[in-house]
Design a protein around this motif. Structure first.
Motif, PDB file in Angstrom:
ATOM      1  N   ASN A   7     -14.767  -3.524-121.971  1.00  0.00           N
ATOM      2  CA  ASN A   7     -15.231  -4.079-121.028  1.00  0.00           C
ATOM      3  C   ASN A   7     -15.675  -5.484-121.443  1.00  0.00           C
ATOM      4  O   ASN A   7     -16.196  -5.646-122.540  1.00  0.00           O
ATOM      5  CB  ASN A   7     -16.700  -3.591-120.347  1.00  0.00           C
ATOM      6  N   THR A  31     -21.744  -1.093-115.628  1.00  0.00           N
ATOM      7  CA  THR A  31     -20.922  -0.347-114.924  1.00  0.00           C
ATOM      8  C   THR A  31     -20.702   0.943-115.697  1.00  0.00           C
ATOM      9  O   THR A  31     -20.960   1.211-116.657  1.00  0.00           O
ATOM     10  CB  THR A  31     -19.565  -1.300-114.839  1.00  0.00           C
ATOM     11  N   TYR A  84     -14.401  -0.893-110.016  1.00  0.00           N
ATOM     12  CA  TYR A  84     -15.897  -0.273-110.617  1.00  0.00           C
ATOM     13  C   TYR A  84     -16.974  -1.139-110.255  1.00  0.00           C
ATOM     14  O   TYR A  84     -16.647  -2.255-110.558  1.00  0.00           O
ATOM     15  CB  TYR A  84     -15.770   0.091-112.153  1.00  0.00           C
ATOM     16  N   ILE A 104     -20.028  -3.494-110.853  1.00  0.00           N
ATOM     17  CA  ILE A 104     -20.862  -4.014-111.650  1.00  0.00           C
ATOM     18  C   ILE A 104     -22.348  -4.173-111.087  1.00  0.00           C
ATOM     19  O   ILE A 104     -22.321  -5.062-110.118  1.00  0.00           O
ATOM     20  CB  ILE A 104     -20.348  -5.403-112.108  1.00  0.00           C
ATOM     21  N   ASP A 118     -24.177  -6.540-106.243  1.00  0.00           N
ATOM     22  CA  ASP A 118     -23.097  -6.301-107.334  1.00  0.00           C
ATOM     23  C   ASP A 118     -21.978  -6.802-107.293  1.00  0.00           C
ATOM     24  O   ASP A 118     -21.379  -7.370-106.371  1.00  0.00           O
ATOM     25  CB  ASP A 118     -22.984  -4.480-107.045  1.00  0.00           C
ATOM     26  N   THR A 178     -17.492  -6.564-108.803  1.00  0.00           N
ATOM     27  CA  THR A 178     -16.736  -5.281-109.170  1.00  0.00           C
ATOM     28  C   THR A 178     -15.695  -5.589-110.493  1.00  0.00           C
ATOM     29  O   THR A 178     -15.420  -7.147-110.597  1.00  0.00           O
ATOM     30  CB  THR A 178     -15.601  -5.545-107.842  1.00  0.00           C
TER      31      THR A 178
END
Length: 181
Positions: A117, A146, A157, A159, A177, A179
């Motif tokens: 990541n 995440t 997903y 974040i 949030d 992504t």
């Protein structure tokens, strides 16, 4: 033989209280003569008070710190009452300055399948009074996490933004949030 007596009419007690007020950090308030932001009790015969002078102990400027400040009434004038008929007690109200809201938005990120990541980042917006992150008194940082790992399947997903150590005396925070794709 008749002897007259004396009827003494004394002043009646009246209470004047400044109304409570509130504002958000970054807003201004002005007080002074001619204010109708008060309540009164004890007036007789349907009499009224037209206005009062209200003085704030602070908190009126846009950059006034979050907190509570006294609003003190004085100089009742106008209306139909005669001040000399009353003993007036002035009671303070409060001006409450609440925190302005900053929005912490996790930046959207992307990466290839099987790769670690990236470092997550966030933008903070909504500063008032011309302040920036460097001048606003904001300390700490948001936690950005995440559930995606290097071997996670292709897709989106969240974040997730959390306050972690993020704090400020004149601001509160809303979290948005991002992504990870």
């Amino acid at each position: 033989t008749l002897v007259d007596g004396t009827l003494t009419v004394t002043a009646t007690a009246v209470s004047i209280t400044a109304n409570n007020d509130s504002k958000t950090y970054g807003q201004t308030r002005a007080y002074g003569a001619g204010s109708t932001a008060f309540t009164s009790s004890g007036l007789q015969n349907g009499e009224t008070i037209g206005s009062v002078t209200i003085t704030a102990s602070g908190g009126t400027a846009a950059n006034a710190a979050v907190g509570s400040y006294n609003l003190t009434p004085s100089a009742a004038t106008g209306g139909t009452f005669t001040a000399s008929n009353y003993t007036i007690t002035f009671n303070t109200g409060a001006l409450t300055v609440s925190k302005a809201v900053l929005t912490v938005t996790a930046d959207n990120q992307s990466r290839a399948y099987g790769v670690a990541n990236p470092t997550f980042t966030a933008m903070i917006g909504g500063f008032v009074n011309g302040e920036t992150l460097a001048t606003s008194g904001v300390t700490g940082s948001a936690a950005l996490t995440t559930t995606a790992a290097g071997a996670s399947a292709i897709g989106g997903y969240a974040i997730t933004a959390a306050l972690s150590s993020l704090a400020a005396s004149n601001y509160s925070f809303t979290l948005v949030d991002g992504t990870l794709t």
